[in-house]
Design a protein around this motif. Structure first.
Motif, PDB file in Angstrom:
ATOM      1  N   TYR A  36       0.716  -1.077   0.126  1.00  0.00           N
ATOM      2  CA  TYR A  36       0.051  -0.098   0.064  1.00  0.00           C
ATOM      3  C   TYR A  36       0.925   1.513   0.025  1.00  0.00           C
ATOM      4  CZ  TYR A  36      -4.253  -2.603   1.090  1.00  0.00           C
ATOM      5  OH  TYR A  36      -5.097  -3.686   1.597  1.00  0.00           O
ATOM      6  N   GLU A  37       1.983   1.098   0.631  1.00  0.00           N
ATOM      7  CA  GLU A  37       2.821   2.419   0.591  1.00  0.00           C
ATOM      8  C   GLU A  37       3.706   2.722  -0.423  1.00  0.00           C
ATOM      9  OE1 GLU A  37       4.785   1.897   4.707  1.00  0.00           O
ATOM     10  OE2 GLU A  37       2.838   1.887   5.582  1.00  0.00           O
ATOM     11  N   ILE A  38       3.949   1.572  -1.334  1.00  0.00           N
ATOM     12  CA  ILE A  38       4.833   1.925  -2.501  1.00  0.00           C
ATOM     13  C   ILE A  38       4.193   2.696  -3.387  1.00  0.00           C
ATOM     14  CG2 ILE A  38       5.998   0.846  -4.335  1.00  0.00           C
ATOM     15  CD1 ILE A  38       6.211  -1.798  -2.424  1.00  0.00           C
ATOM     16  N   GLU A  39       4.904   3.964  -3.699  1.00  0.00           N
ATOM     17  CA  GLU A  39       4.454   4.574  -4.926  1.00  0.00           C
ATOM     18  C   GLU A  39       3.969   3.801  -6.113  1.00  0.00           C
ATOM     19  OE1 GLU A  39       5.620   8.469  -7.960  1.00  0.00           O
ATOM     20  OE2 GLU A  39       7.276   7.386  -6.413  1.00  0.00           O
ATOM     21  N   GLY A  40       2.744   4.205  -6.793  1.00  0.00           N
ATOM     22  CA  GLY A  40       2.247   3.344  -8.011  1.00  0.00           C
ATOM     23  C   GLY A  40       1.629   2.043  -7.750  1.00  0.00           C
ATOM     24  N   TYR A  41       1.158   1.965  -6.190  1.00  0.00           N
ATOM     25  CA  TYR A  41       0.566   0.714  -5.925  1.00  0.00           C
ATOM     26  C   TYR A  41      -1.212   0.962  -6.792  1.00  0.00           C
ATOM     27  CZ  TYR A  41      -2.748  -2.475  -3.288  1.00  0.00           C
ATOM     28  OH  TYR A  41      -3.584  -3.370  -3.109  1.00  0.00           O
ATOM     29  N   ASP A  42      -1.828   1.883  -6.559  1.00  0.00           N
ATOM     30  CA  ASP A  42      -3.102   1.932  -6.979  1.00  0.00           C
ATOM     31  C   ASP A  42      -3.141   1.781  -8.544  1.00  0.00           C
ATOM     32  OD1 ASP A  42      -4.119   2.372  -4.574  1.00  0.00           O
ATOM     33  OD2 ASP A  42      -4.112   4.499  -4.994  1.00  0.00           O
ATOM     34  N   GLN A  43      -2.296   2.513  -9.154  1.00  0.00           N
ATOM     35  CA  GLN A  43      -2.089   2.150 -10.932  1.00  0.00           C
ATOM     36  C   GLN A  43      -1.522   0.558 -11.069  1.00  0.00           C
ATOM     37  OE1 GLN A  43       1.000   5.179 -10.845  1.00  0.00           O
ATOM     38  NE2 GLN A  43      -0.273   5.943 -12.835  1.00  0.00           N
ATOM     39  N   TRP A  44      -0.895   0.126 -10.362  1.00  0.00           N
ATOM     40  CA  TRP A  44      -0.398  -1.262 -10.581  1.00  0.00           C
ATOM     41  C   TRP A  44      -1.481  -2.317 -10.175  1.00  0.00           C
ATOM     42  CZ3 TRP A  44      -0.247  -5.196  -6.812  1.00  0.00           C
ATOM     43  CH2 TRP A  44       0.611  -6.434  -7.152  1.00  0.00           C
ATOM     44  N   LEU A  45      -2.474  -2.042  -9.196  1.00  0.00           N
ATOM     45  CA  LEU A  45      -3.471  -3.028  -8.777  1.00  0.00           C
ATOM     46  C   LEU A  45      -4.585  -2.737  -9.980  1.00  0.00           C
ATOM     47  CD1 LEU A  45      -4.886  -4.916  -6.904  1.00  0.00           C
ATOM     48  CD2 LEU A  45      -5.695  -3.129  -5.895  1.00  0.00           C
ATOM     49  N   GLU A  46      -4.792  -1.793 -10.515  1.00  0.00           N
ATOM     50  CA  GLU A  46      -5.750  -1.440 -11.266  1.00  0.00           C
ATOM     51  C   GLU A  46      -5.370  -2.381 -12.765  1.00  0.00           C
ATOM     52  OE1 GLU A  46      -7.409   2.013 -14.238  1.00  0.00           O
ATOM     53  OE2 GLU A  46      -7.310   2.504 -12.244  1.00  0.00           O
ATOM     54  N   TRP A  47      -4.114  -2.053 -13.103  1.00  0.00           N
ATOM     55  CA  TRP A  47      -3.475  -2.751 -14.328  1.00  0.00           C
ATOM     56  C   TRP A  47      -3.392  -4.541 -14.048  1.00  0.00           C
ATOM     57  CZ3 TRP A  47       0.084  -6.408 -15.567  1.00  0.00           C
ATOM     58  CH2 TRP A  47       0.688  -6.343 -17.088  1.00  0.00           C
ATOM     59  N   MET A  48      -3.238  -4.811 -12.901  1.00  0.00           N
ATOM     60  CA  MET A  48      -3.071  -6.361 -12.625  1.00  0.00           C
ATOM     61  C   MET A  48      -4.309  -6.838 -12.604  1.00  0.00           C
ATOM     62  SD  MET A  48      -0.071  -7.441 -11.953  1.00  0.00           S
ATOM     63  CE  MET A  48      -0.349  -8.937 -11.137  1.00  0.00           C
ATOM     64  N   GLU A  49      -5.598  -6.136 -12.150  1.00  0.00           N
ATOM     65  CA  GLU A  49      -6.853  -6.405 -12.169  1.00  0.00           C
ATOM     66  C   GLU A  49      -7.357  -6.455 -13.677  1.00  0.00           C
ATOM     67  OE1 GLU A  49      -8.681  -3.808  -9.735  1.00  0.00           O
ATOM     68  OE2 GLU A  49      -8.646  -4.933  -8.041  1.00  0.00           O
ATOM     69  N   THR A  50      -7.053  -5.718 -14.636  1.00  0.00           N
ATOM     70  CA  THR A  50      -7.210  -5.881 -15.782  1.00  0.00           C
ATOM     71  C   THR A  50      -6.503  -6.768 -16.680  1.00  0.00           C
ATOM     72  OG1 THR A  50      -7.801  -3.393 -15.922  1.00  0.00           O
ATOM     73  CG2 THR A  50      -7.572  -4.605 -17.930  1.00  0.00           C
ATOM     74  N   TYR A  51      -5.389  -6.915 -16.400  1.00  0.00           N
ATOM     75  CA  TYR A  51      -4.616  -7.712 -17.565  1.00  0.00           C
ATOM     76  C   TYR A  51      -3.906  -9.213 -17.167  1.00  0.00           C
ATOM     77  CZ  TYR A  51      -4.580  -3.720 -20.472  1.00  0.00           C
ATOM     78  OH  TYR A  51      -4.514  -2.687 -21.271  1.00  0.00           O
ATOM     79  N   ARG A  52      -3.937  -9.354 -15.412  1.00  0.00           N
ATOM     80  CA  ARG A  52      -3.337 -10.351 -14.896  1.00  0.00           C
ATOM     81  C   ARG A  52      -4.098 -10.970 -13.733  1.00  0.00           C
ATOM     82  NH1 ARG A  52       3.094  -9.247 -15.068  1.00  0.00           N
ATOM     83  NH2 ARG A  52       3.338  -9.038 -17.300  1.00  0.00           N
ATOM     84  N   PRO A  53      -5.444 -10.784 -13.675  1.00  0.00           N
ATOM     85  CA  PRO A  53      -6.373 -11.042 -12.300  1.00  0.00           C
ATOM     86  C   PRO A  53      -5.966 -12.386 -11.911  1.00  0.00           C
ATOM     87  CG  PRO A  53      -7.596 -11.533 -14.500  1.00  0.00           C
ATOM     88  CD  PRO A  53      -6.285 -10.892 -15.129  1.00  0.00           C
ATOM     89  N   ASN A  54      -5.678 -13.582 -12.677  1.00  0.00           N
ATOM     90  CA  ASN A  54      -5.314 -14.732 -12.086  1.00  0.00           C
ATOM     91  C   ASN A  54      -4.179 -14.743 -11.540  1.00  0.00           C
ATOM     92  OD1 ASN A  54      -7.426 -15.829 -13.292  1.00  0.00           O
ATOM     93  ND2 ASN A  54      -6.452 -16.365 -15.355  1.00  0.00           N
ATOM     94  N   GLU A  55      -3.194 -13.834 -11.417  1.00  0.00           N
ATOM     95  CA  GLU A  55      -1.879 -13.634 -10.589  1.00  0.00           C
ATOM     96  C   GLU A  55      -2.296 -13.181  -9.135  1.00  0.00           C
ATOM     97  OE1 GLU A  55       1.502 -12.075 -12.654  1.00  0.00           O
ATOM     98  OE2 GLU A  55       0.618 -13.089 -14.377  1.00  0.00           O
ATOM     99  N   LEU A  56      -3.547 -12.347  -8.976  1.00  0.00           N
ATOM    100  CA  LEU A  56      -3.873 -11.562  -7.620  1.00  0.00           C
ATOM    101  C   LEU A  56      -4.276 -12.674  -6.711  1.00  0.00           C
ATOM    102  CD1 LEU A  56      -5.274  -8.422  -9.109  1.00  0.00           C
ATOM    103  CD2 LEU A  56      -2.946  -8.696  -7.923  1.00  0.00           C
ATOM    104  N   PRO A  57      -4.156 -12.730  -5.682  1.00  0.00           N
ATOM    105  CA  PRO A  57      -4.745 -13.457  -4.592  1.00  0.00           C
ATOM    106  C   PRO A  57      -6.316 -13.305  -4.271  1.00  0.00           C
ATOM    107  CG  PRO A  57      -3.319 -11.913  -3.381  1.00  0.00           C
ATOM    108  CD  PRO A  57      -3.389 -11.736  -4.791  1.00  0.00           C
TER     109      PRO A  57
END
Length: 57
Positions: A36-57
């Motif tokens: 949460y504290e790493i810069e870019g987290y929100d953008q990264w999470l949004e990208w992961m949810e779109t392009y690599r949802p199976n990699e998220l827990p």
């Protein structure tokens, strides 16, 4: 596979996600807090949810 986007700390966040997946339940809360504290987290999470949802827990 989609190219790595221009998101601050994308690789670092991806590496922390790998660490999270390998962690114990006790450690996972601290790892999530770190993410949460790493810069870019929100953008990264949004990208992961779109392009690599199976990699998220």
């Amino acid at each position: 596979m989609t190219d790595v986007p221009n998101i601050p700390n994308f690789e670092k966040l991806s590496n922390v996600l790998k660490e999270f997946k390998e962690s114990s339940d006790e450690d996972s809360i601290w790892i999530i807090q770190e993410m949460y504290e790493i810069e870019g987290y929100d953008q990264w999470l949004e990208w992961m949810e779109t392009y690599r949802p199976n990699e998220l827990p």
